[in-house]
Design an enzyme around this catalytic site. Structure first.
Site, short mmCIF file in Angstrom:
data_model
loop_
_atom_site.label_atom_id
_atom_site.label_comp_id
_atom_site.label_asym_id
_atom_site.label_seq_id
_atom_site.Cartn_x
_atom_site.Cartn_y
_atom_site.Cartn_z
N ASN A 92 0.81 -1.26 0.03
CA ASN A 92 -0.12 0.07 -0.15
C ASN A 92 1.00 1.38 -0.06
OD1 ASN A 92 -2.38 1.60 0.89
ND2 ASN A 92 -0.91 2.08 2.40
N SER A 144 -3.14 2.23 -9.46
CA SER A 144 -3.99 3.35 -9.57
C SER A 144 -4.71 3.39 -11.00
CB SER A 144 -3.38 4.76 -9.30
OG SER A 144 -4.31 5.78 -9.84
N TYR A 159 3.96 9.17 -10.93
CA TYR A 159 3.13 8.53 -10.52
C TYR A 159 2.63 7.73 -11.30
CZ TYR A 159 -0.61 7.44 -7.53
OH TYR A 159 -1.71 6.91 -6.70
N LYS A 163 2.98 3.54 -11.26
CA LYS A 163 2.06 2.61 -11.14
C LYS A 163 1.62 1.67 -12.31
CE LYS A 163 0.39 3.84 -6.74
NZ LYS A 163 0.60 3.15 -5.95
N VAL A 191 -9.83 8.74 -3.12
CA VAL A 191 -9.96 8.60 -1.62
C VAL A 191 -9.64 9.77 -0.76
CG1 VAL A 191 -9.87 6.85 0.29
CG2 VAL A 191 -9.74 6.16 -2.09
N ARG A 192 -10.67 10.06 0.30
CA ARG A 192 -10.52 11.39 1.00
C ARG A 192 -9.14 10.55 2.13
NH1 ARG A 192 -15.65 11.52 0.80
NH2 ARG A 192 -16.23 10.32 2.73
N THR A 193 -7.80 10.97 1.75
CA THR A 193 -6.88 10.69 2.62
C THR A 193 -5.97 11.81 2.43
OG1 THR A 193 -5.79 9.77 0.75
CG2 THR A 193 -6.87 8.25 2.10
#
Ligand SMILES: NC(=O)c1ccc[n+]([C@@H]2O[C@H](COP(=O)([O-])OP(=O)(O)OC[C@H]3O[C@@H](n4cnc5c(N)ncnc54)[C@H](OP(=O)(O)O)[C@@H]3O)[C@@H](O)[C@H]2O)c1
Length: 235
Positions: A92, A144, A159, A163, A191-193
């Site tokens: 992760n 992703s 990125y 990925k 995602v809300r991170t």
């Protein structure tokens, strides 16, 4: 939530101290697994593991910087010595540099390769051979859709490229492993991170759901696939 097949008892999650990794630790713990919450920062990692332990989950902390092969191998050795058999590996840990190709510093590119690609390379080499020996295993590479090459150019540059390479690694490890070890990639959505930002549409619970589902796949589940919302998506 899926129920753990009896063969998958212990999961290790990298970057488990916050965001999707922390939520995956929580969901896997709630599904009844022993969880190894791995994080590069001992203080943050230990605090996160303690929070989950206080919620009644079986969680232990391990220090693990995924960019450092020695750190990964040392962690695998410690777990081996403690009799902990990692059945499910969740890769992760990730970084999200946003520069375009022409403004990307070489060091930023290298860092992205080290975390997003080499991280999973090191952990797969350290933990998958044990899964193969024991005849059971799951690997979940948190990738992703931004790395997909089917209908878009991978982006942002560092990125997207890393990925896409993580997706390639997923296929390579899946092909190298026997059918008892299932190796898949997942796009958690936006995602809300800390990485996704507070305006992202997907909750961290929903973002981690497919990650957890893939870690707990039954013995007749898929391998060598790319998933979002528990459905296959094109590479
Ligand atoms: N959020 C999204 O919208 C989204 C979308 C698609 C894919 N993803 C992927 O989902 C994964 C998790 O993302 P997130 O949103 O939860 O991100 P996040 O909140 O930024 O968390 C990233 C995690 O990775 C860890 N990490 C970074 N470098 C590391 C290293 N060298 N060794 C070990 N751990 C390291 C961080 O640890 P520290 O706390 O020590 O920095 C942190 O725990 C990433 O792979 C990301 O690319 C996220």
């Amino acid at each position: 939530m899926s129920h753990a097949p009896h063969t998958i008892r212990t999961a290790l999650v990298t970057g488990g101290n916050r965001g999707i990794g922390l939520e995956a630790c929580r969901q896997l713990g709630r599904a009844g697994l022993d969880v190894v919450l791995a994080a590069r920062d001992p203080e943050r990692g230990r605090a996160a593991a303690e929070r989950l332990t206080r919620q009644g989950l079986s969680v232990r902390f391990e220090q693990l910087d995924v960019t450092d092969g020695d750190s990964v191998r040392a962690c695998a050795k410690r777990l081996d010595a403690a009799g902990v058999e990692v059945d499910a590996l969740v890769n992760n840990a990730g970084v999200y540099p946003t520069e375009g190709f022409f403004s990307l510093a070489e060091e930023t590119m290298r860092r992205a390769v080290d975390v997003n690609l080499m991280g999973a390379f090191h952990t797969c080499r350290a933990f998958v051979p044990g899964m193969v020996r024991r005849g059971r295993g799951r690997v979940v590479n948190v990738s992703s859709g931004l790395g997909a090459m089917t209908d878009n150019v991978p982006s942002p540059a560092a990125y997207g490229i890393t990925k896409a390479a993580l997706n390639a690694l997923t296929l390579v490890v899946s092909a190298a492993a026997p059918p008892s070890v299932k190796v898949n990639a997942v796009c958690p959505g936006w995602v809300r991170t800390d990485m996704g930002g507070s305006w992202a549409p997907t909750s961290v619970e929903k973002g981690a759901d497919t990650v957890t589902w893939l870690a707990l796949l039954p013995d007749d589940g898929p391998s060598g696939g790319f998933f979002r919302d528990r459905r296959r998506i094109p590479w």
